[in-house]
Structures are given as C-alpha cells and as structure tokens.
Design an enzyme around this catalytic site. Structure first.
Site, PDB file in Angstrom:
ATOM      1  N   GLU A 100      -6.923  -1.527  14.930  1.00  0.00           N
ATOM      2  CA  GLU A 100      -7.471  -2.249  13.937  1.00  0.00           C
ATOM      3  C   GLU A 100      -6.567  -3.477  13.574  1.00  0.00           C
ATOM      4  OE1 GLU A 100      -9.050  -0.508  10.298  1.00  0.00           O
ATOM      5  OE2 GLU A 100      -8.744  -2.342   9.416  1.00  0.00           O
TER       6      GLU A 100
ATOM      7  N   ARG B  52       0.543  -6.688  12.497  1.00  0.00           N
ATOM      8  CA  ARG B  52      -0.060  -6.206  13.497  1.00  0.00           C
ATOM      9  C   ARG B  52      -0.332  -7.226  14.700  1.00  0.00           C
ATOM     10  NH1 ARG B  52      -4.074  -1.474  11.234  1.00  0.00           N
ATOM     11  NH2 ARG B  52      -2.633  -0.130  10.351  1.00  0.00           N
TER      12      ARG B  52
ATOM     13  N   ARG C 281       0.847  -1.063  -0.043  1.00  0.00           N
ATOM     14  CA  ARG C 281       0.206   0.003  -0.134  1.00  0.00           C
ATOM     15  C   ARG C 281       0.929   1.273   0.050  1.00  0.00           C
ATOM     16  NH1 ARG C 281      -4.895  -1.785   4.131  1.00  0.00           N
ATOM     17  NH2 ARG C 281      -5.340  -3.803   2.718  1.00  0.00           N
TER      18      ARG C 281
ATOM     19  N   SER D   7     -10.562  -6.630   9.493  1.00  0.00           N
ATOM     20  CA  SER D   7     -11.958  -5.761   8.972  1.00  0.00           C
ATOM     21  C   SER D   7     -12.587  -6.626   8.173  1.00  0.00           C
ATOM     22  CB  SER D   7     -11.248  -4.584   8.226  1.00  0.00           C
ATOM     23  OG  SER D   7     -12.309  -3.659   7.788  1.00  0.00           O
TER      24      SER D   7
ATOM     25  N   ARG E  97       2.183   0.630  10.265  1.00  0.00           N
ATOM     26  CA  ARG E  97       1.559   1.189   8.928  1.00  0.00           C
ATOM     27  C   ARG E  97       2.843   0.945   8.067  1.00  0.00           C
ATOM     28  NH1 ARG E  97      -3.158   3.941   7.811  1.00  0.00           N
ATOM     29  NH2 ARG E  97      -3.277   4.447  10.041  1.00  0.00           N
TER      30      ARG E  97
END
Length: 421
Positions: free
Chosen positions: A347, A389, A260, A350, A275
């Site tokens: 998070e 994560r 990303r 999802s 991130r």
RNA sequence: GGAGAGGUGGCCGAGCUGGUCUAAGGCAGCCGCCUGCUAAGCGGUUGUGGGGGUAAAACCUCACCCAGGGUUCGAAUCCCUGCCUCUCCGCCA
C-alpha cells in the site's frame, strides 16, 4: 457519525452494515434510550413554555406593585423539575452520542462484501514489474550502501521505527514532496501547510477519537495530539462552518509529517522504511456536494495514480471489501506499488469517500442557492502519496547492478542529478 | 511570564443599574411599490439546531448574545471556571 434520526428510521440498513463489517453493537438498546430521551425532552419543553408565560405575568404584576408570591412559589417547583429532567436528558444524550460515535460508516452498495483483506478486489493494474538480471536488493540495504538512509543513528536519537535520510536520500525525500505538491496544485488542489499537533475536537471530527486513541501520540499537558495524517487538520479547516454552494468543490493538498504509534504491529515490517512512527506524506482532501462524491472518489484516485504513473512505478488498484474498510469510510481504493525485493504489492495510498460521516461529526455544512436549510458536505481524502514508501519504491525499482539508483525522469529537475551512487 | 481590553445575529454595532430583548440601529441580501432610466425613496422580509405536526408544506414549541457551571420566579445583563482575540512590557526561533 451517523444521524440519530437516520439510525432510528433505517434500523435494518444499519444492522446489515454492522454485520458486513463484523461489528457487534446493541442497537436496539440505543433506540430505547433515544425514545426515553425524546419523551423527557417533551416534558421539559412543556414546562419551559409554562415558565416563559408565567415569568412575563410576574413581571407585569410586579410593575403594578401587585403580589406575585403564589406564582413565584409555583415556578420554584417548575424550575426544580426542569433541572431534574435536563440532568436526566443530558445523561441519556451522552449515552446516545457515545454510542453513535462508535458506529462505523455504512459501506456503499458497490463495496464488495468480505471478511478481511483477502477478499479485497483488484480493480486494475498499471505498468509491468521490471525484469531484473540480478537479485534485487531491499531498500534498506541500498540505502545503507549508498549512505543515504541511517537506521542505527535514528534509533539512537529516537528509538525503533525511526529513520534518518541524508545527502541525496534527504534530497530525494524533499524532491518527492515538491514534485507531488507541484503536480497536485497544477490540477487545482490548493496547497496548505497546517498545524501538525491538534486538539481533541479535531481528532474527533475526522473519526480518530474516541475509538482509536491507542494509535495516536498524545501530548499530556496541555492536551494535544500529533496528527497521524494531514487528513485531520485539513478536513478540520472547515469544522463548524456553513459553506455556500458556489464554494464547492474545494480541493486541498498538504504535505505534513505523520505520527503513528503502530500499537499491535510488533514484528511487522520491523526493518526498513515501510512502517515508521514518523513519516512524510502528501495528502489530497476534497469537500464536495453529496451527489458528486462517488465521481470525486474516482477522480481523486486517478490523481493519486497519476503520480505513480509519472514516476513510472508499477502498481495496482484494489477496492477494499466491507471487512477491511476503515471506520469512517464508505468506500476505499488502495493503491499498491510493486516492490521487487519483497516480490509484493504494498500500500502506498488509500483513497476514501467518507460521505457525510466526518462532516456530521465535524459539523461541516453547505447551503444550496435558493433553498432553505443546510446539508452536510461529503469529504474525501487520499494519500498523494506516502513519501517514505514512494522513496522505497524508487530505490527498489530503479536500482542498478552496481548498487547505484537511477533518478526517475520527472524528479531530475528537483534532484539535479541523474543517478544516486 | 507581567499588565490591561474584549468576545452580541451574514457584517458593523447598542444593550450589560436583571423582567414588552420574541436583541435597538445601521450595512448587506431578497421581495414588492414608486420613479422612465447603472441613483434615491417607501414598505415588507432574512439565521442555526432540537421536539411536535404534515403526503409535503403551512404551523406550534424549546434552545442559541464564545463555551461550561452557578445565583434567581426570571440572565445577553450578576458570580465562578475555561477557551479565544487584541494592545503594551519582558523573553525567545
């Protein structure tokens, strides 16, 4: 993508949906164009019908050695007119399609209405945050002290927002991957290992394109995209297919690296693994019948939760509100794991129901037994889980006063050790 | 990278000297008939998308022979571009 006919027949529902999502789009203008398209289409088809008839007459005349020049002259004009009409129709179709591709999915009635993430609703929680008798460290400090994560060298090799795990850190990453895949496949998810660079059609099928090009890494020549999630290649497995009813539901799980750009997130989570431009993730993907999809969302979410429970990591489940809902989703639950150093939930998964939104774009249909015609399937997916994560959560939640990290029980068969020190 | 072959309906496969192709034939599926028997035979039927139509059907119509352009009154059939598959050679993890 929404169905053009659905939009024109349910204009109020679509308008309400856009309002709740804080979107502004000129819907009425689109409907005017659609009406224009249909009237041109009718004219063009009428002329084609005429041409089909006359062409046969010409063939018969010619076979009898008779003159057909009058009809041929007439048909020259007709063909010319058809081409004019078709050119106009094609332009209008392009406009309508561009428009439809940029309309987000309609939120389910159970989704809370809200402006942004502040209005998301906590649904349930699991596990109690551990009480520390010392000041818990950030995972990047733990990682560097134990020499299992190397940020500096990763940025030398690639740049900012890249990381390198080594030793038991690399093994922890691999153990998490295997643990998750083993658990998911034991529940009936079929393991797949797909391409991680894909073509434009696949990105459009799941909704990343055309709207979110800025968030993707792109290979220029020849044109390819690095996947931001396994959702893309795995959902596209059945693009342009008609499945039979007895094939459904289909469950897949896949490990892939994810890429990303993180454009627009400058200054956010600049330190650590939270991130990254490249990270590992195990994904859950489902193809189901429309009437089952909301139940399937609940069970998919439970399957993702089960991973956290087995790792004994405290978390909460949050229902996203209309303003925070992703473009293609009709309903989403986020799983947020507790990170003691940040004193926050973050998070880690999802889970979304996309209803027929992706299926319509990607043209994934199924046929019911004994019924005519086809219907679009419903697609769902969720992280199960984001590995980077999860590694963060394990390091922070299982850290000891002496700087070592206890290995969660379920990972020990994979790790071969009980403590990272 | 070099040379060649090819992409047709659920599957196999003809057509490819342009005009009953609204695509032969076979297989498979479905329906019916016959036959007393897990077989054979006979007849019928079978896709997708769009537009119109209907309370819903029926029905009418357009498009679809890998995709996109072109030639033509007319294209599965001729021409161009692209994608994909296969075979052989070379190179390579």
């Amino acid at each position: 993508m929404l169905d053009a006919r659905f939009v024109r027949e349910n204009i109020d529902i679509v308008k309400k949906s856009l309002e709740n999502r804080n979107y502004i789009l000129p819907l009425d203008e689109c409907l005017t164009i659609e009406g224009k398209r249909r009237s041109l289409l009718r004219e063009s088809e009428g002329l084609r019908n005429r041409r089909n008839v006359v062409t046969d007459e010409i063939a018969i005349l010619k076979s009898k050695q008779q003159d057909a020049s009058g009809l041929i002259e007439e048909m020259k004009g007709v063909s010319h007119r058809i081409k004019e009409l078709d050119d106009k129709i094609k332009i209008l179709e392009g406009n309508i399609n561009d428009f439809l591709l940029n309309i987000p999915n309609i939120p389910h009635e159970s989704v809370p209405v809200g402006k942004d993430e502040a209005e998301n609703v906590e649904v349930r929680g699991w596990g109690a945050p551990r009480l520390f008798d010392f000041e818990p460290l950030n995972h990047w400090d733990i990682g560097e002290m134990l020499e299992i994560i190397d940020f500096e060298r990763a940025s030398k090799i690639a740049g900012a927002r890249f990381s390198l795990t080594k030793g038991l850190g690399a093994k922890l990453e691999r153990s998490l991957m295997n643990f998750m895949l083993d658990l998911n496949t034991s529940k009936g998810y079929k393991e797949v290992f797909p391409p991680i660079i894909v073509n434009r059609e696949s990105m459009t099928g799941t909704g990343q394109l055309p709207k979110f090009e800025m968030e993707l890494f792109r290979i220029a020549d020849p044109e390819f995209y690095l996947i931001p999630t396994a959702e893309v290649p795995v959902t596209n497995i059945h693009r342009d297919e008609i499945l039979s009813e007895k094939d459904l539901p289909i469950y897949y799980t896949a490990y892939t690296p994810c890429f990303r750009r993180e454009a627009g997130s400058y200054g956010k989570d600049v330190r650590g693994l939270i991130r990254q431009h490249q990270f590992n993730k195990v994904e859950l993907v489902k193809f189901v019948k429309p009437e089952d999809s909301y139940n399937e969302l609940e069970s998919l979410t439970k399957d993702a939760e089960d991973i956290l429970q087995k790792l004994e990591l405290p978390y909460r489940v949050v229902a996203l509100c209309t303003g925070d809902l992703g473009f293609a989703a009709s309903k989403t639950y986020d799983l947020e794991v507790w990170l003691p150093a940040q004193q926050k939930h973050r998070e880690i998964s999802s889970c979304s129901n996309f209803t027929d939104f992706q299926a319509r774009r990607a043209n994934i249909r199924f046929k019911r037994e004994g019924k005519k015609g086809t219907e679009f399937v419903h697609t769902l997916n969720g992280s199960g889980l984001a590995i980077g994560r999860t590694l963060v959560a394990v390091l922070e939640n299982y850290q000891q006063k002496d700087g070592s990290v206890i290995v969660p029980e379920v990972l020990r068969p994979y790790m071969g050790v009980e403590v990272i020190k």
